[in-house]
Design an enzyme around this catalytic site. Sequence first.
Site, PDB file in Angstrom:
ATOM      1  N   ASP A   1       2.727  -2.841  -4.959  1.00 42.07           N
ATOM      2  CA  ASP A   1       2.957  -1.759  -5.923  1.00 42.07           C
ATOM      3  C   ASP A   1       2.639  -2.227  -7.345  1.00 42.07           C
ATOM      4  O   ASP A   1       2.835  -3.400  -7.671  1.00 42.07           O
ATOM      5  CB  ASP A   1       4.419  -1.308  -5.824  1.00 42.07           C
ATOM      6  CG  ASP A   1       4.633   0.063  -6.419  1.00 42.07           C
ATOM      7  OD1 ASP A   1       3.636   0.756  -6.730  1.00 42.07           O
ATOM      8  OD2 ASP A   1       5.796   0.457  -6.576  1.00 42.07           O
TER       9      ASP A   1
ATOM     10  N   HIS B   1      -6.552  -0.301  -8.945  1.00 42.52           N
ATOM     11  CA  HIS B   1      -6.711  -0.454  -7.494  1.00 42.52           C
ATOM     12  C   HIS B   1      -7.789  -1.503  -7.175  1.00 42.52           C
ATOM     13  O   HIS B   1      -7.655  -2.274  -6.227  1.00 42.52           O
ATOM     14  CB  HIS B   1      -7.049   0.887  -6.843  1.00 42.52           C
ATOM     15  CG  HIS B   1      -5.919   1.880  -6.928  1.00 42.52           C
ATOM     16  ND1 HIS B   1      -4.615   1.551  -6.648  1.00 42.52           N
ATOM     17  CD2 HIS B   1      -5.895   3.201  -7.270  1.00 42.52           C
ATOM     18  CE1 HIS B   1      -3.833   2.609  -6.804  1.00 42.52           C
ATOM     19  NE2 HIS B   1      -4.591   3.622  -7.200  1.00 42.52           N
TER      20      HIS B   1
ATOM     21  N   LEU C   1      -5.026 -15.345  12.058  1.00 42.94           N
ATOM     22  CA  LEU C   1      -4.114 -14.474  11.300  1.00 42.94           C
ATOM     23  C   LEU C   1      -4.276 -13.043  11.789  1.00 42.94           C
ATOM     24  O   LEU C   1      -5.407 -12.549  11.888  1.00 42.94           O
ATOM     25  CB  LEU C   1      -4.454 -14.543   9.791  1.00 42.94           C
ATOM     26  CG  LEU C   1      -3.739 -13.542   8.877  1.00 42.94           C
ATOM     27  CD1 LEU C   1      -2.252 -13.893   8.727  1.00 42.94           C
ATOM     28  CD2 LEU C   1      -4.386 -13.512   7.480  1.00 42.94           C
TER      29      LEU C   1
HETATM   30  C1  FPP Z   1       0.457   1.153  -5.211  1.00 39.72           C
HETATM   31  O1  FPP Z   1       0.293   1.066  -6.611  1.00 39.72           O
HETATM   32  C2  FPP Z   1      -0.804   0.844  -4.564  1.00 39.72           C
HETATM   33  C3  FPP Z   1      -1.525   1.689  -3.785  1.00 39.72           C
HETATM   34  C4  FPP Z   1      -1.091   3.081  -3.489  1.00 39.72           C
HETATM   35  C5  FPP Z   1      -2.821   1.301  -3.208  1.00 39.72           C
HETATM   36  C6  FPP Z   1      -2.907  -0.105  -2.690  1.00 39.72           C
HETATM   37  C7  FPP Z   1      -4.322  -0.491  -2.652  1.00 39.72           C
HETATM   38  C8  FPP Z   1      -4.793  -1.704  -2.977  1.00 39.72           C
HETATM   39  C9  FPP Z   1      -3.936  -2.869  -3.270  1.00 39.72           C
HETATM   40  C10 FPP Z   1      -6.256  -1.918  -3.083  1.00 39.72           C
HETATM   41  C11 FPP Z   1      -7.074  -2.201  -1.898  1.00 39.72           C
HETATM   42  C12 FPP Z   1      -6.428  -2.516  -0.613  1.00 39.72           C
HETATM   43  C13 FPP Z   1      -7.122  -2.938   0.476  1.00 39.72           C
HETATM   44  C14 FPP Z   1      -6.387  -3.146   1.748  1.00 39.72           C
HETATM   45  C15 FPP Z   1      -8.567  -3.229   0.444  1.00 39.72           C
HETATM   46  P1  FPP Z   1       0.519   2.372  -7.474  1.00 39.72           P
HETATM   47  O2  FPP Z   1      -0.791   3.053  -7.604  1.00 39.72           O
HETATM   48  O3  FPP Z   1       1.605   3.207  -6.886  1.00 39.72           O
HETATM   49  O4  FPP Z   1       0.956   1.752  -8.856  1.00 39.72           O
HETATM   50  P2  FPP Z   1       2.034   2.327  -9.881  1.00 39.72           P
HETATM   51  O5  FPP Z   1       3.354   2.324  -9.172  1.00 39.72           O
HETATM   52  O6  FPP Z   1       1.983   1.342 -10.998  1.00 39.72           O
HETATM   53  O7  FPP Z   1       1.571   3.697 -10.263  1.00 39.72           O
END
Ligand code: FPP
Length: 259
Positions: A29, A46, A140
């Site tokens: 997150d 992201h 893994l």
């Molecule tokens: C949460 O942060 C994150 C996500 C909803 C997306 C997770 C994706 C990645 C880490 C990138 C790529 C992943 C792979 C597996 C290739 P948020 O957007 O909710 O952040 P915030 O809470 O600060 O708004």
Amino acid sequence: MRSSPTISAMPDRQTTAPRVPRHLAIIMDGNGRWAKQRQRPRTVGHRAGARAVNLCIDFCLNRGIETLTLFAFSSENWQRPKDEVGALLTLFLRALEREVDELHRRGVRLRFIGERERFPDAMRQRMREAEHLTRDNATLNLCIAAGYGGRSDIVQAMRKLAALVAAGELSVDDITAERINDALCLAGLPDPDLFIRTGGDQRISNFLLWQLAYTELWFTPVLWPDVDAALLSGALADFAARERRFGLTSEQIAQGTTP
Ligand code: FPP
């Protein structure tokens, strides 16, 4: 038919050394806030998050962690603005195209958990190919939760078991914790030993609701794109110092009683 209504239905509980988690589960997150701090669009966060995913996989391979489950996209994330969802899907697809061969070379087995129906055909195809290509790997297990929700996972497991009961292939008394485990999407893998959530919030957010029953929880305010090996080492060190009792007493654990 197996019958084990006690908690010992869950395999391989680790109460003693060595204290490296066999299974690490992470809610990644903070991508959006990381981008906001830099006055950049959320999609930039992201992309930075995807780099942290690679770092985390390297870390798990180096530390001998057997299974890593990453919450990449929840069933609720479909409700985000259309352009953010589109950017995330493109990012996933590109990551699949770019990384799978290298992951295969390093012995990583890929598994995607979650409801795939809503993903575009090209992505579902890539998911299937990646799972097929890496199916015999054992260094893994990398489980990517995409379109995943813990409650939906339990619902689909219940439906599977109910259908077996309705068909007369399973008796109600044979519905055990182990049986339910086997009907869930992480069937065949041990429960997570350690759960990490970055970004400061302290909640589970519909992630692995069943499997986290006895998992050690570790929270950090650090935003996901800022995660590095030192932070992950700190989480592992904290985990190693904890006493896992699984409902037993400290004395029982010291005497070697197994849960
Ligand atoms: C949460 O942060 C994150 C996500 C909803 C997306 C997770 C994706 C990645 C880490 C990138 C790529 C992943 C792979 C597996 C290739 P948020 O957007 O909710 O952040 P915030 O809470 O600060 O708004």
